[in-house]
Motif scaffolding. Structure first.
Motif, PDB file in Angstrom:
ATOM      1  N   GLN A  42      18.248  45.054  26.278  1.00 34.92           N
ATOM      2  CA  GLN A  42      18.507  44.030  25.267  1.00 34.92           C
ATOM      3  C   GLN A  42      19.988  43.626  25.274  1.00 34.92           C
ATOM      4  O   GLN A  42      20.306  42.440  25.209  1.00 34.92           O
ATOM      5  N   ARG A  43      20.878  44.609  25.356  1.00 32.88           N
ATOM      6  CA  ARG A  43      22.319  44.286  25.391  1.00 32.88           C
ATOM      7  C   ARG A  43      22.653  43.482  26.638  1.00 32.88           C
ATOM      8  O   ARG A  43      23.427  42.526  26.587  1.00 32.88           O
ATOM      9  N   ALA A  44      22.080  43.837  27.778  1.00 30.39           N
ATOM     10  CA  ALA A  44      22.331  43.098  29.014  1.00 30.39           C
ATOM     11  C   ALA A  44      21.802  41.668  28.898  1.00 30.39           C
ATOM     12  O   ALA A  44      22.491  40.715  29.287  1.00 30.39           O
ATOM     13  N   GLU A  45      20.594  41.511  28.368  1.00 31.73           N
ATOM     14  CA  GLU A  45      20.014  40.173  28.203  1.00 31.73           C
ATOM     15  C   GLU A  45      20.884  39.309  27.285  1.00 31.73           C
ATOM     16  O   GLU A  45      21.132  38.132  27.586  1.00 31.73           O
ATOM     17  N   GLN A  46      21.337  39.899  26.183  1.00 32.02           N
ATOM     18  CA  GLN A  46      22.194  39.162  25.256  1.00 32.02           C
ATOM     19  C   GLN A  46      23.508  38.771  25.925  1.00 32.02           C
ATOM     20  O   GLN A  46      23.980  37.641  25.780  1.00 32.02           O
ATOM     21  N   ALA A  47      24.092  39.698  26.659  1.00 26.11           N
ATOM     22  CA  ALA A  47      25.364  39.428  27.327  1.00 26.11           C
ATOM     23  C   ALA A  47      25.203  38.359  28.407  1.00 26.11           C
ATOM     24  O   ALA A  47      26.065  37.485  28.556  1.00 26.11           O
ATOM     25  N   LEU A  48      24.107  38.402  29.150  1.00 22.47           N
ATOM     26  CA  LEU A  48      23.863  37.376  30.168  1.00 22.47           C
ATOM     27  C   LEU A  48      23.667  36.001  29.532  1.00 22.47           C
ATOM     28  O   LEU A  48      24.158  34.996  30.045  1.00 22.47           O
ATOM     29  N   ALA A  49      22.955  35.970  28.432  1.00 20.82           N
ATOM     30  CA  ALA A  49      22.675  34.693  27.767  1.00 20.82           C
ATOM     31  C   ALA A  49      23.929  34.061  27.184  1.00 20.82           C
ATOM     32  O   ALA A  49      24.015  32.834  27.096  1.00 20.82           O
ATOM     33  N   SER A  50      24.886  34.874  26.799  1.00 23.04           N
ATOM     34  CA  SER A  50      26.078  34.338  26.148  1.00 23.04           C
ATOM     35  C   SER A  50      27.326  34.358  27.033  1.00 23.04           C
ATOM     36  O   SER A  50      28.393  33.954  26.574  1.00 23.04           O
ATOM     37  N   SER A  51      27.210  34.818  28.267  1.00 18.80           N
ATOM     38  CA  SER A  51      28.403  34.936  29.108  1.00 18.80           C
ATOM     39  C   SER A  51      28.913  33.557  29.514  1.00 18.80           C
ATOM     40  O   SER A  51      28.169  32.719  29.996  1.00 18.80           O
ATOM     41  N   GLU A  55      34.417  37.923  33.105  1.00 12.59           N
ATOM     42  CA  GLU A  55      34.478  39.273  32.514  1.00 12.59           C
ATOM     43  C   GLU A  55      33.215  39.585  31.729  1.00 12.59           C
ATOM     44  O   GLU A  55      32.721  40.709  31.751  1.00 12.59           O
ATOM     45  N   GLU A  56      32.682  38.584  31.022  1.00 15.03           N
ATOM     46  CA  GLU A  56      31.464  38.788  30.245  1.00 15.03           C
ATOM     47  C   GLU A  56      30.264  39.022  31.160  1.00 15.03           C
ATOM     48  O   GLU A  56      29.369  39.797  30.831  1.00 15.03           O
ATOM     49  N   THR A  57      30.250  38.371  32.296  1.00 13.43           N
ATOM     50  CA  THR A  57      29.173  38.583  33.265  1.00 13.43           C
ATOM     51  C   THR A  57      29.234  40.000  33.820  1.00 13.43           C
ATOM     52  O   THR A  57      28.204  40.651  34.011  1.00 13.43           O
ATOM     53  N   LEU A  58      30.446  40.499  34.037  1.00 11.16           N
ATOM     54  CA  LEU A  58      30.598  41.880  34.506  1.00 11.16           C
ATOM     55  C   LEU A  58      30.153  42.883  33.440  1.00 11.16           C
ATOM     56  O   LEU A  58      29.562  43.915  33.764  1.00 11.16           O
ATOM     57  N   VAL A  59      30.410  42.586  32.187  1.00 11.08           N
ATOM     58  CA  VAL A  59      29.945  43.450  31.091  1.00 11.08           C
ATOM     59  C   VAL A  59      28.413  43.454  31.076  1.00 11.08           C
ATOM     60  O   VAL A  59      27.792  44.517  30.940  1.00 11.08           O
ATOM     61  N   ALA A  60      27.806  42.294  31.237  1.00 14.20           N
ATOM     62  CA  ALA A  60      26.338  42.215  31.293  1.00 14.20           C
ATOM     63  C   ALA A  60      25.811  43.058  32.448  1.00 14.20           C
ATOM     64  O   ALA A  60      24.820  43.776  32.302  1.00 14.20           O
ATOM     65  N   TYR A  61      26.483  42.970  33.593  1.00 11.54           N
ATOM     66  CA  TYR A  61      26.076  43.763  34.759  1.00 11.54           C
ATOM     67  C   TYR A  61      26.177  45.268  34.442  1.00 11.54           C
ATOM     68  O   TYR A  61      25.278  46.034  34.791  1.00 11.54           O
ATOM     69  N   PHE A  63      25.990  46.754  31.465  1.00  8.83           N
ATOM     70  CA  PHE A  63      24.877  47.096  30.566  1.00  8.83           C
ATOM     71  C   PHE A  63      23.580  47.232  31.364  1.00  8.83           C
ATOM     72  O   PHE A  63      22.809  48.173  31.175  1.00  8.83           O
ATOM     73  N   ALA A  64      23.332  46.265  32.250  1.00  8.39           N
ATOM     74  CA  ALA A  64      22.098  46.260  33.039  1.00  8.39           C
ATOM     75  C   ALA A  64      22.038  47.458  33.976  1.00  8.39           C
ATOM     76  O   ALA A  64      20.984  48.086  34.125  1.00  8.39           O
ATOM     77  N   ARG A  65      23.138  47.787  34.620  1.00  9.55           N
ATOM     78  CA  ARG A  65      23.181  48.928  35.542  1.00  9.55           C
ATOM     79  C   ARG A  65      22.890  50.215  34.781  1.00  9.55           C
ATOM     80  O   ARG A  65      22.143  51.077  35.246  1.00  9.55           O
ATOM     81  N   LEU A 105      18.961  39.981  37.422  1.00 10.22           N
ATOM     82  CA  LEU A 105      19.603  38.743  36.984  1.00 10.22           C
ATOM     83  C   LEU A 105      21.122  38.866  36.963  1.00 10.22           C
ATOM     84  O   LEU A 105      21.829  37.934  37.360  1.00 10.22           O
ATOM     85  N   ALA A 106      21.616  40.013  36.510  1.00 11.28           N
ATOM     86  CA  ALA A 106      23.072  40.222  36.487  1.00 11.28           C
ATOM     87  C   ALA A 106      23.624  40.311  37.902  1.00 11.28           C
ATOM     88  O   ALA A 106      24.707  39.785  38.188  1.00 11.28           O
ATOM     89  N   ALA A 107      22.875  40.948  38.790  1.00 17.10           N
ATOM     90  CA  ALA A 107      23.305  41.036  40.191  1.00 17.10           C
ATOM     91  C   ALA A 107      23.387  39.640  40.791  1.00 17.10           C
ATOM     92  O   ALA A 107      24.362  39.305  41.481  1.00 17.10           O
ATOM     93  N   ARG A 108      22.390  38.830  40.535  1.00 19.59           N
ATOM     94  CA  ARG A 108      22.411  37.458  41.044  1.00 19.59           C
ATOM     95  C   ARG A 108      23.603  36.692  40.469  1.00 19.59           C
ATOM     96  O   ARG A 108      24.249  35.920  41.172  1.00 19.59           O
ATOM     97  N   ALA A 109      23.929  36.934  39.197  1.00 20.23           N
ATOM     98  CA  ALA A 109      25.037  36.233  38.544  1.00 20.23           C
ATOM     99  C   ALA A 109      26.392  36.576  39.162  1.00 20.23           C
ATOM    100  O   ALA A 109      27.316  35.769  39.111  1.00 20.23           O
TER     101      ALA A 109
END
Length: 140
Positions: A42-51, A55-61, A63-65, A105-109
């Motif tokens: 959920q945190r990764a999805e939220q971070a990806l949606a709002s990045s 730096e925010e994309t890396l945070v999403a990654y 969380f996802a990892r 999704l984060a990896a692709r980003a």
């Protein structure tokens, strides 16, 4: 007549995720349940949606990892041997599958196409319908 592989493992049906029904946007959920793949997903999805910044994309990654590794821990602790069905329609499995999808999704980003492909294949192996549900409908 349907053929069933007698050597194939039984589908994994995980017990309830400890963060089920909780709002992972509240960091206290992760402090209370750091083992929860669902909360990390959920945190990764939220971070990806709002990045909006790299730096925010890396945070999403990140969380996802974390969610991905917590997912592997949870699967293994419940009898998974590295392959076999993990049905999406069993609600407690959804956090694990969402965490794997979030990592894809984060990896692709961040341009990590090989990791996206590996995670996509892992989802397909677990539950082929989860690919469309978790990845294809979120293409952006």
């Amino acid at each position: 007549m349907e053929f069933q592989d007698m050597l194939a493992p039984q589908p994994i049906r995980l017990p309830a995720d400890p963060a089920q029904g909780r709002d992972a946007s509240d960091p206290q959920v992760l402090f209370a349940h750091p083992e929860s793949p669902l909360a990390w997903a959920q945190r990764a999805e939220q971070a990806l949606a709002s990045s909006s910044a790299p730096e925010e994309t890396l945070v999403a990654y990140a969380f996802a990892r974390t969610g991905y590794h917590r997912s592997l821990d949870r699967l293994r602790a419940n009898g998974w041997k590295g392959w076999g069905p993990v049905p999406f329609d069993h609600e407690p499995n959804q956090g694990v599958l969402r965490a794997i999808a979030a990592l894809a999704l984060a990896a692709r980003a961040i341009g990590e196409d090989a990791e996206y492909d590996r995670c996509r294949q892992m989802l397909s192996d677990a539950d082929p319908a989860s690919v469309e549900r978790l990845l294809e409908e979120r293409k952006g």
